[in-house]
Design an enzyme around this catalytic site. Sequence first.
Site, PDB file in Angstrom:
ATOM      1  CG  PHE A 243      35.492  32.564  46.945  1.00 45.17           C
ATOM      2  CD1 PHE A 243      34.925  33.797  46.643  1.00 45.17           C
ATOM      3  CD2 PHE A 243      36.831  32.366  46.656  1.00 45.17           C
ATOM      4  CE1 PHE A 243      35.681  34.807  46.074  1.00 45.17           C
ATOM      5  CE2 PHE A 243      37.597  33.369  46.080  1.00 45.17           C
ATOM      6  CZ  PHE A 243      37.021  34.586  45.794  1.00 45.17           C
ATOM      7  CG  LEU A 244      31.479  26.809  48.018  1.00 43.68           C
ATOM      8  CD1 LEU A 244      30.305  26.216  48.783  1.00 43.68           C
ATOM      9  CD2 LEU A 244      32.703  25.892  48.164  1.00 43.68           C
TER      10      LEU A 244
ATOM     11  CB  THR B 103      50.245  40.623  49.993  1.00 46.69           C
ATOM     12  OG1 THR B 103      48.945  41.189  49.835  1.00 46.69           O
ATOM     13  CG2 THR B 103      50.132  39.250  50.619  1.00 46.69           C
TER      14      THR B 103
ATOM     15  N   GLY C 124      35.265  25.060  38.393  1.00 46.15           N
ATOM     16  CA  GLY C 124      35.603  25.368  36.998  1.00 46.15           C
ATOM     17  C   GLY C 124      37.087  25.227  36.765  1.00 46.15           C
TER      18      GLY C 124
ATOM     19  CE  LYS D  55      52.063  51.341  36.429  1.00 45.25           C
ATOM     20  NZ  LYS D  55      52.239  50.573  37.660  1.00 45.25           N
TER      21      LYS D  55
ATOM     22  CB  CYS E 248      46.055  38.078  44.862  1.00 39.43           C
ATOM     23  SG  CYS E 248      46.259  39.841  44.656  1.00 39.43           S
TER      24      CYS E 248
ATOM     25  N   GLY F  83      43.212  32.102  39.498  1.00 36.08           N
ATOM     26  CA  GLY F  83      44.449  32.640  38.937  1.00 36.08           C
ATOM     27  C   GLY F  83      44.613  34.064  39.431  1.00 36.08           C
TER      28      GLY F  83
END
Length: 445
Positions: A258-259, A129, A262, A37, A269, A266
Amino acid sequence: MALKITVIGTGYLGATHAAAMAELGFEVLGLDIVPEKIEMLSAGKVPMYEPGLEELLARHVAGIEGSSGRLRFTTSWEEIGEFGDVHFVCVNTPQKHGEYACDMSYVDSAFESLAPVLTRTALVVGKSTVPVGSAQRLADLLAEKAPGDVELAWNPEFLREGFAVQDTLHPDRVVVGVTSERAEKLLREVYATPVEEGSPFVVTDYPTAELVKTAANSFLATKISFINAMAEICEAADGDVVKLAEAIGHDERIGKKFLRAGVGFGGGCLPKDIRAFMARAGELGVDQALTFLREVDSINMRRRGHMVELARDAVGGDSFLGKRVAVLGATFKPDSDDVRDSPALNVAGQIHLQGGQVTVYDPKGMENARRLFPTLGYADSALEAVRSADVVLHLTEWREFRELDPAALGEVVTSRIVLDGRNALDGGKWREAGWTYRAMGRPRA
Ligand code: UDX
């Protein structure tokens, strides 16, 4: 003297953060324990697909013609310790195998490696997180093992894949959990440019800063599962979830974003964050507070199963044996090559395991998809993927798929049936070209 910044871990988050810090004018040294990397990044190449990131790297990586030279990469912890005033820890915290909790081993080992080389006065800033309570534990570790005058701050990252560069340079908000004015002052210096441009700067304690991230992702996951639950109702009652979302979204308290109903959410996170949050609530003795997230998770996973059922119906109802299924999309969302917990690949995999002959095409996710699911069939274009298909599934809403010519695809399929798992295709256009178009949560036309 400009601050010297290090970034530990060069995945989606770290690579973007390192390049963004260089763009903001700081001298930056990035570290990863994977030498390949580091080689790639040092040559200005990004080990994943993230729009705009390669250009940003090219503008700053030392040794690239015309670059600012402010960004370098290394595998040496000693170099990191000598170099940095502020060290950002950006390693990942995946879900633990067989458990809901998140795997802290990468974070822990980054802090274990970092602490002994911190001989100078420095601020370590956690961005990963993590379960609430981790920051305090890691601050104690630094106090015990770092030889220099070292402090910890927690500064969660909210970037979205596909918009990582924009989200990092122009964040919605900067949240810092600190225990001293000195740490706050340093972080105000780091984020001076976005804050001047209007990003709110929220100062709080460690636990609140850690929780802001998991709370935000839980809210987003809940919003998606809410609309997908409404899709289930619409399917039973012959309603139209797309219209419903539009209509409730006019209420500013609800909002339109965010409505999109479907096949659900995924990625690396949302799914693992809500599970880790539930696990942590259990440890804290308040699991009831988050039992609703179990429903959020179940609704989400049900959508994948429902798509498989719709596909089975479309090919005759009994089974997938001898049927060809084209899957458009492999990544968990468009403008990314990330296939982690991708609904598209999950659906493709389920159909394959039930005997269907699945052919997948994705604009950027093919390599990762092949690695994760080598037994699926893959094609180099949408047209090739749909050749002889008994049904076409649209599972990731890439622009390329919205721009497909349904008439041309119609020439090569066995049956003109398309199932839109993202409510993103122009159904009218597909129907005009002779297709049966079905979408999740919408009436059959
Ligand atoms: C998310 C958060 O948005 C980000 O703030 C956090 O830092 C990391 O997690 P990301 O995983 O990149 O970001 O993707 P996001 O854009 O949130 O989408 C997550 C999933 O939800 C995708 O699979 C997407 O297709 C799905 N989604 C999103 C829906 O199904 N419907 C929607 O309305 C929105």
